[in-house]
Design an enzyme around this catalytic site. Structure first.
Site, mmCIF file in Angstrom:
data_model
loop_
_atom_site.group_PDB
_atom_site.id
_atom_site.type_symbol
_atom_site.label_atom_id
_atom_site.label_comp_id
_atom_site.label_asym_id
_atom_site.label_seq_id
_atom_site.Cartn_x
_atom_site.Cartn_y
_atom_site.Cartn_z
ATOM 1 N N GLU A 26 0.845 -1.192 0.000
ATOM 2 C CA GLU A 26 0.000 0.000 0.000
ATOM 3 C C GLU A 26 0.877 1.238 0.000
ATOM 4 O O GLU A 26 2.012 1.193 0.477
ATOM 5 C CB GLU A 26 -0.895 0.018 1.257
ATOM 6 C CG GLU A 26 -1.931 -1.077 1.239
ATOM 7 C CD GLU A 26 -2.826 -1.058 2.475
ATOM 8 O OE1 GLU A 26 -2.598 -0.251 3.389
ATOM 9 O OE2 GLU A 26 -3.756 -1.873 2.511
ATOM 10 N N LYS A 74 2.415 4.335 1.491
ATOM 11 C CA LYS A 74 2.613 4.742 2.881
ATOM 12 C C LYS A 74 2.527 6.264 2.918
ATOM 13 O O LYS A 74 3.464 6.966 2.554
ATOM 14 C CB LYS A 74 3.951 4.259 3.417
ATOM 15 C CG LYS A 74 4.105 4.574 4.889
ATOM 16 C CD LYS A 74 5.385 4.013 5.448
ATOM 17 C CE LYS A 74 5.442 4.289 6.938
ATOM 18 N NZ LYS A 74 5.153 5.677 7.282
ATOM 19 N N ARG A 114 -1.961 9.521 11.766
ATOM 20 C CA ARG A 114 -2.827 8.341 11.812
ATOM 21 C C ARG A 114 -4.136 8.721 12.507
ATOM 22 O O ARG A 114 -4.121 9.401 13.529
ATOM 23 C CB ARG A 114 -2.130 7.248 12.597
ATOM 24 C CG ARG A 114 -2.907 5.950 12.597
ATOM 25 C CD ARG A 114 -2.009 4.835 13.018
ATOM 26 N NE ARG A 114 -2.671 3.559 12.973
ATOM 27 C CZ ARG A 114 -2.017 2.408 13.008
ATOM 28 N NH1 ARG A 114 -0.705 2.401 13.078
ATOM 29 N NH2 ARG A 114 -2.652 1.267 12.973
ATOM 30 N N ARG A 165 -2.921 8.675 16.932
ATOM 31 C CA ARG A 165 -2.137 7.464 17.165
ATOM 32 C C ARG A 165 -1.988 7.169 18.649
ATOM 33 O O ARG A 165 -1.978 6.035 19.065
ATOM 34 C CB ARG A 165 -0.755 7.626 16.539
ATOM 35 C CG ARG A 165 0.109 6.395 16.617
ATOM 36 C CD ARG A 165 1.518 6.741 16.193
ATOM 37 N NE ARG A 165 2.396 5.598 16.241
ATOM 38 C CZ ARG A 165 2.830 5.033 17.360
ATOM 39 N NH1 ARG A 165 2.437 5.479 18.533
ATOM 40 N NH2 ARG A 165 3.655 4.008 17.307
ATOM 41 N N GLU A 206 -4.801 7.368 7.220
ATOM 42 C CA GLU A 206 -3.792 8.406 7.416
ATOM 43 C C GLU A 206 -4.352 9.701 6.851
ATOM 44 O O GLU A 206 -4.869 9.734 5.729
ATOM 45 C CB GLU A 206 -2.502 7.995 6.679
ATOM 46 C CG GLU A 206 -1.301 8.836 7.019
ATOM 47 C CD GLU A 206 -0.556 8.404 8.287
ATOM 48 O OE1 GLU A 206 -1.047 7.540 9.039
ATOM 49 O OE2 GLU A 206 0.531 8.970 8.523
ATOM 50 N N PHE A 237 -7.104 2.621 5.435
ATOM 51 C CA PHE A 237 -6.383 1.371 5.148
ATOM 52 C C PHE A 237 -6.865 0.177 5.983
ATOM 53 O O PHE A 237 -6.374 -0.925 5.806
ATOM 54 C CB PHE A 237 -4.873 1.564 5.273
ATOM 55 C CG PHE A 237 -4.396 2.162 6.579
ATOM 56 C CD1 PHE A 237 -4.417 1.432 7.744
ATOM 57 C CD2 PHE A 237 -3.895 3.466 6.610
ATOM 58 C CE1 PHE A 237 -3.962 1.969 8.938
ATOM 59 C CE2 PHE A 237 -3.427 4.015 7.803
ATOM 60 C CZ PHE A 237 -3.469 3.266 8.973
ATOM 61 N N ARG A 252 3.484 -4.647 17.647
ATOM 62 C CA ARG A 252 4.321 -4.404 16.481
ATOM 63 C C ARG A 252 4.815 -5.751 15.981
ATOM 64 O O ARG A 252 5.303 -6.555 16.760
ATOM 65 C CB ARG A 252 5.525 -3.535 16.880
ATOM 66 C CG ARG A 252 6.322 -3.014 15.697
ATOM 67 C CD ARG A 252 7.552 -2.242 16.130
ATOM 68 N NE ARG A 252 7.272 -1.015 16.854
ATOM 69 C CZ ARG A 252 6.868 0.125 16.294
ATOM 70 N NH1 ARG A 252 6.688 0.185 14.994
ATOM 71 N NH2 ARG A 252 6.645 1.190 17.020
ATOM 72 N N LYS A 303 7.050 -1.740 7.094
ATOM 73 C CA LYS A 303 7.195 -0.447 6.436
ATOM 74 C C LYS A 303 8.531 -0.385 5.709
ATOM 75 O O LYS A 303 9.544 -0.861 6.216
ATOM 76 C CB LYS A 303 7.053 0.700 7.444
ATOM 77 C CG LYS A 303 7.890 0.596 8.696
ATOM 78 C CD LYS A 303 7.434 1.633 9.727
ATOM 79 C CE LYS A 303 8.215 1.514 11.022
ATOM 80 N NZ LYS A 303 7.644 2.296 12.113
HETATM 81 P P1 ATP Z 1 5.141 3.506 14.302
HETATM 82 O O1 ATP Z 1 3.737 3.997 14.118
HETATM 83 O O2 ATP Z 1 5.435 2.204 13.575
HETATM 84 O O3 ATP Z 1 5.640 3.539 15.726
HETATM 85 P P2 ATP Z 1 5.970 6.017 13.231
HETATM 86 O O4 ATP Z 1 4.836 6.658 13.952
HETATM 87 O O5 ATP Z 1 7.324 6.612 13.317
HETATM 88 O O6 ATP Z 1 6.102 4.500 13.587
HETATM 89 P P3 ATP Z 1 6.228 5.344 10.536
HETATM 90 O O7 ATP Z 1 7.493 4.675 10.849
HETATM 91 O O8 ATP Z 1 6.306 6.439 9.552
HETATM 92 O O9 ATP Z 1 5.497 5.937 11.756
HETATM 93 O O10 ATP Z 1 5.195 4.230 9.995
HETATM 94 C C1 ATP Z 1 4.014 3.771 10.551
HETATM 95 C C2 ATP Z 1 2.826 4.675 10.283
HETATM 96 O O11 ATP Z 1 2.569 4.820 8.880
HETATM 97 C C3 ATP Z 1 1.497 4.158 10.781
HETATM 98 O O12 ATP Z 1 1.351 4.317 12.171
HETATM 99 C C4 ATP Z 1 0.502 4.993 9.989
HETATM 100 O O13 ATP Z 1 0.275 6.200 10.666
HETATM 101 C C5 ATP Z 1 1.254 5.337 8.709
HETATM 102 N N1 ATP Z 1 0.680 4.788 7.468
HETATM 103 C C6 ATP Z 1 0.642 5.447 6.283
HETATM 104 N N2 ATP Z 1 0.096 4.710 5.319
HETATM 105 C C7 ATP Z 1 -0.272 3.539 5.878
HETATM 106 C C8 ATP Z 1 -0.888 2.358 5.377
HETATM 107 N N3 ATP Z 1 -1.245 2.228 4.117
HETATM 108 N N4 ATP Z 1 -1.099 1.346 6.266
HETATM 109 C C9 ATP Z 1 -0.744 1.453 7.561
HETATM 110 N N5 ATP Z 1 -0.146 2.555 8.079
HETATM 111 C C10 ATP Z 1 0.103 3.578 7.264
#
Ligand code: ATP
Length: 596
Positions: A250, A252, A257, A273, A303, A344, A421, A427
């Protein structure tokens, strides 16, 4: 229960940083009280009156609390403020002032229920005359309190209880107190919490009916579910390998979130989040979601990204962060920073709780549930089975303004794992192709005074990662780059609420900063590489006995992670895996050995 008994436990909890000791104090405490009283006890323990997502706040400012302490102890306000300057904590000041013979009125001992309901009255009072009412209630409570009771009442009122008890320690204690201390029982308690985000509710159920009671806790609209999280991969072939050759990729999206709760009737609620309610900040989504989601009740996740409505292009994340935490100018900001929500996942679809369905089924549901509108869309997805196919999709995602791709498992076990997790979601971001695989979300635990141009301000911050196994924060870098002047000016005020006199027990570092902070503020940094260092303590002993991991040439990206609390920062384990993947990459190109 007498409030004095609870306060005695608070004192013991505050005096230790050992998780096992905390757990045993909590187990004894939880067993002592009737189940109906457990929720309030659990919320109080976390410095709250209700589960955090309800956002119940006391609204007591420092000045107001200081006035209450002065009145309750018959002390001039000036004496109170002088004392606070010395103690650094109004709670301690209240305790000291009450300890003086003239301080206390010798009233009825306080009960926990009473304190809880009075604090609730403070939170509920709003509008005209509310400040006076808040003071009056607080004065009465403090005047009746013993010195240590007053200390905790004041700290609570100011939102600075800081017992150091984390959610997972409460989960441990609940399972040990009412089920057993085994892994399975603990996992059941944690799962109930992950699905309800309400430890008070979990406490009452498990206390009444043991593990069977937890099954009654259902997913409900209006009560957020703790988000499922993703692991990282080094490259696309690693992604495909982990997904056994086939995965749903998908886009990103780089934004915020959002978990949207759409009831059958009534208003939509949006949660961030970290499960704060953010509905008022995105009124256009609240309004449009019932049109876009046509079976209700529903809980969906997506998102929220800034978009250019003229060209339909995605805009940089920083723009949407301007809309976080805003209470004023909402209409103007809505115009200036239009957003779109890319959905998503679906967790509730009408009468069906969908979290236990495998991901392909949930996606199918989502496709039939969502009708694209101006502001609500489905996340772009493609099933891929080869690296070139994945690469094409990745390039397309980057070209569309995304930061990479999310790979989702299609296996039978790909349920929605709330609060966990794992490699069910992976990712893979654009930056992974640079030297250091990813940015790191570090917790600020200290600051160093600046020199020269930075004289009178902070010159650098000490950052730590979180080690959940040991429940501690381990330093990995001192960052002084990437701050513009405006940020440097604002730093002291931003960090002031978390300042403490000594190194917090939960912080592990070989450095001695000028100022220490309670782990709370999270910021994103990047760096050239991870190395081993005798000074930093992240994962100390895991690779070499006396060395921890350190980030070379760290640089603030400009992004404060206000959507994360300290326990959501990058973990020691994640840092270790970044280090390993980096060494693996280097060794691949040099033909060297794999890391240990
Ligand atoms: P994490 O949420 O894993 O602790 P983070 O907040 O630093 O890490 P990223 O590392 O950028 O965020 O990646 C995870 C986040 O990506 C998800 O929490 C969500 O907000 C976002 N995201 C964007 N697109 C999608 C998608 N298609 N499916 C799931 N999450 C997505």
């Amino acid at each position: 229960m007498q409030f004095a008994d609870l306060v005695a436990d608070y004192e013991r909890l505050e005096a230790t940083s050992k998780r096992l000791e905390m757990r045993s104090i909590l187990v004894d405490l939880f067993r002592k009280v009737p189940p109906a009283q457990l929720p309030s006890l659990v919320y109080l323990m976390q410095g709250e009156l209700r589960p955090e997502f309800e956002g119940v706040e006391l609204g007591v400012a420092d000045s107001l609390a200081a006035r209450a302490v002065a009145q309750a102890t018959h002390t001039p306000e000036k004496t109170v403020s002088d004392s606070v300057r010395r103690t650094g904590d109004l709670g301690t000041t209240a305790e000291e002032l009450l300890a003086k013979p003239s301080g206390r009125l010798g009233a009825e001992p306080l009960k926990v229920d009473e304190v809880y309901s009075e604090l609730t009255r403070i939170a509920a009072s709003s509008g005209e005359g509310s400040q006076e009412l808040k003071i009056r209630i607080l004065v009465e409570l403090i005047a009746r309190a013993t010195p240590p009771e007053a200390k905790y009442i004041v700290r609570f009122a100011l939102g600075k209880l800081r017992l150091g008890v984390r959610e997972m320690t409460i989960v441990d204690a609940l399972s040990a107190a009412f089920a057993d201390a085994g892994k399975e029982a603990r996992a059941a308690v944690e799962a109930a919490y992950n699905r309800s985000s309400d430890l008070g509710l979990v406490a009452e159920h498990v206390a009444r009916h043991g593990l069977a009671g937890l099954r009654e806790i259902k997913i409900e609209v209006g009560r957020p579910i703790r988000p499922m999280l993703a692991e990282r991969a080094l490259n696309l072939s690693d992604v495909l390998e982990r997904m056994h050759g086939r995965t749903a990729l998908e886009y990103k999206y780089d934004g915020l979130r959002v978990q949207a709760h759409i009831p059958s009737g009534g208003t939509v609620k949006l949660f961030s989040r970290r499960l704060d309610e953010i509905s008022t900040q995105f009124p256009e989504l609240v309004k449009e979601l019932p049109t876009a989601i046509h079976r209700r009740p529903a809980i969906v996740e997506g998102e929220c990204v800034p978009v250019d409505p003229e060209t339909d292009e995605l805009r940089p994340f920083q723009e949407v962060s301007r809309r976080r935490g805003r209470k004023h100018d909402l209409a103007r900001l809505q115009e200036e920073v239009p957003v779109r929500l890319f959905l998503f996942d679906v967790l509730l679809d009408g009468p069906t709780v969908t979290v236990d369905e495998p991901f392909p089924e949930r996606r199918k549901r989502l496709e039939t549930l969502v009708k694209d509108t101006e502001r609500v869309r489905l996340a772009t997805q493609k099933i891929v089975e080869s690296v070139p196919e994945a690469q094409r999709f990745f390039d397309e995602a980057i070209a569309a303004g995304c930061e990479g791709v999310m790979a989702k498992s299609l296996a039978a076990g790909s349920t929605y794992r709330a609060g966990a997790r794992g490699f069910w979601w992976i990712k893979y971001k654009r930056e992974y192709t640079h030297a250091l695989a990813d940015s790191i979300d570090g917790v600020v635990v200290g600051a160093f005074y600046g020199h020269g141009r930075r004289g009178g301000r902070y010159g650098a911050l000490l950052l730590a990662v979180y080690n959940p196994d040991k429940d501690r924060f381990e330093s990995f870098c001192k960052v002084g780059s990437g701050f513009d002047d405006a940020t440097l000016d604002r730093l002291p005020a931003k960090l002031k609420p978390y300042e403490v006199k000594e190194r917090p027990e939960s912080v592990l570092t070989g450095l001695e900063p000028d100022v220490w902070f309670r782990p709370a503020v999270v910021m994103e940094v990047r760096g050239a590489e991870l190395t081993l260092s005798p000074i930093h303590r992240a994962g100390v002993g895991l690779i070499r006995p006396d060395a921890g991991l350190a980030l070379r040439f760290p640089r603030f990206t400009g992004r404060w992670r206000d959507d994360k609390d300290a326990a959501n920062a990058t973990t020691t384990k994640e840092l270790l895996s970044l280090y390993r993947s980096q060494v693996r990459q280097i060794s691949k190109s040099s033909g060297g050995e794999e890391p240990t």
